[in-house]
Design a protein around this motif. Structure first.
Motif, short mmCIF file in Angstrom:
data_model
loop_
_atom_site.label_atom_id
_atom_site.label_comp_id
_atom_site.label_asym_id
_atom_site.label_seq_id
_atom_site.Cartn_x
_atom_site.Cartn_y
_atom_site.Cartn_z
N VAL A 118 0.84 -1.20 0.00
CA VAL A 118 0.00 0.00 0.00
C VAL A 118 0.88 1.24 0.00
N TRP A 119 1.91 1.24 0.82
CA TRP A 119 2.83 2.38 0.92
C TRP A 119 3.48 2.68 -0.43
N GLU A 120 3.96 1.66 -1.10
CA GLU A 120 4.65 1.85 -2.38
C GLU A 120 3.71 2.30 -3.49
N LEU A 121 2.46 1.87 -3.43
CA LEU A 121 1.51 2.24 -4.48
C LEU A 121 0.91 3.63 -4.28
N GLN A 122 1.16 4.25 -3.14
CA GLN A 122 0.56 5.57 -2.90
C GLN A 122 1.11 6.63 -3.85
N ARG A 123 2.26 6.41 -4.44
CA ARG A 123 2.84 7.38 -5.39
C ARG A 123 2.31 7.19 -6.80
N GLY A 124 1.64 6.06 -7.04
CA GLY A 124 1.11 5.80 -8.37
C GLY A 124 1.23 4.32 -8.72
N ALA A 125 0.63 3.98 -9.84
CA ALA A 125 0.59 2.59 -10.30
C ALA A 125 2.00 2.08 -10.61
N LEU A 126 2.19 0.78 -10.34
CA LEU A 126 3.46 0.12 -10.64
C LEU A 126 3.18 -1.25 -11.24
N GLY A 127 4.03 -1.65 -12.18
CA GLY A 127 3.97 -3.00 -12.69
C GLY A 127 4.51 -3.98 -11.65
N PHE A 128 4.32 -5.26 -11.90
CA PHE A 128 4.70 -6.28 -10.94
C PHE A 128 6.19 -6.20 -10.59
N ARG A 129 7.04 -6.19 -11.59
CA ARG A 129 8.50 -6.17 -11.34
C ARG A 129 8.94 -4.89 -10.63
N LEU A 187 7.10 -3.03 -8.66
CA LEU A 187 6.61 -3.12 -7.30
C LEU A 187 7.48 -4.07 -6.48
N GLN A 188 7.85 -5.17 -7.07
CA GLN A 188 8.73 -6.12 -6.40
C GLN A 188 10.06 -5.45 -6.04
N HIS A 189 10.60 -4.68 -6.95
CA HIS A 189 11.86 -3.97 -6.70
C HIS A 189 11.70 -2.96 -5.56
N CYS A 210 9.76 -3.14 -3.15
CA CYS A 210 9.54 -3.88 -1.90
C CYS A 210 10.73 -4.79 -1.58
N ASP A 211 11.92 -4.28 -1.85
CA ASP A 211 13.16 -5.00 -1.51
C ASP A 211 13.24 -6.39 -2.13
N ASN A 212 12.70 -6.51 -3.35
CA ASN A 212 12.76 -7.77 -4.10
C ASN A 212 12.18 -8.95 -3.33
N MET A 213 11.02 -8.73 -2.73
CA MET A 213 10.33 -9.85 -2.06
C MET A 213 10.05 -10.94 -3.08
N SER A 214 9.82 -12.13 -2.60
CA SER A 214 9.61 -13.25 -3.52
C SER A 214 8.36 -13.02 -4.37
N SER A 215 8.41 -13.51 -5.60
CA SER A 215 7.28 -13.37 -6.52
C SER A 215 6.02 -14.01 -5.97
N SER A 216 6.17 -15.18 -5.35
CA SER A 216 4.98 -15.88 -4.86
C SER A 216 4.31 -15.11 -3.72
N VAL A 217 5.09 -14.51 -2.83
CA VAL A 217 4.50 -13.73 -1.74
C VAL A 217 3.85 -12.47 -2.29
N LEU A 218 4.50 -11.80 -3.23
CA LEU A 218 3.91 -10.60 -3.82
C LEU A 218 2.60 -10.93 -4.51
#
Length: 102
Positions: free
Chosen positions: A16-27, A29-31, A33-41
């Motif tokens: 939620v925090w990262e998306l408050q600045r605007g839309a992000l693609g999956f990769r 957003l993952q970046h 969020c400190d490169n959290m695992s794809s499955s958790v994201l």
């Protein structure tokens, strides 16, 4: 209590925090969020979409809904408190230290 359950899951608030600045693609957003695992994201995004806090746009980017923006606004006082807390800890403010009963 449902909000506490949702936001108590690791990474939910961060998304939620990262998306408050605007839309992000999956990769992206993952970046952010400190490169959290794809499955958790994927799992967290699915939960946030089901909770109607996040939407997936036609271009596949993820964005906050109006409800999600409201959740972010609700977090701002916590962020201000967190900044105060971090500053007090860094300064060694004795008012933040645990008091021993006499």
């Amino acid at each position: 209590m449902a909000a506490l359950d949702l936001f108590g899951r690791r990474w939910s608030l961060r998304i939620v925090w990262e998306l408050q600045r605007g839309a992000l693609g999956f990769r992206a957003l993952q970046h952010h969020c400190d490169n959290m695992s794809s499955s958790v994201l994927r799992q967290r995004l699915t939960e946030l979409i089901e909770a109607r806090l996040v939407t997936q746009e036609p271009d596949a980017a993820y964005a906050l809904t109006q409800l999600g923006q409201g959740a972010y606004r609700a977090l701002r006082p916590l962020v201000r408190w967190s900044d105060d807390w971090a500053g007090a800890l860094a300064d060694g403010d004795p008012a933040t230290e645990e008091q021993t009963p006499t």
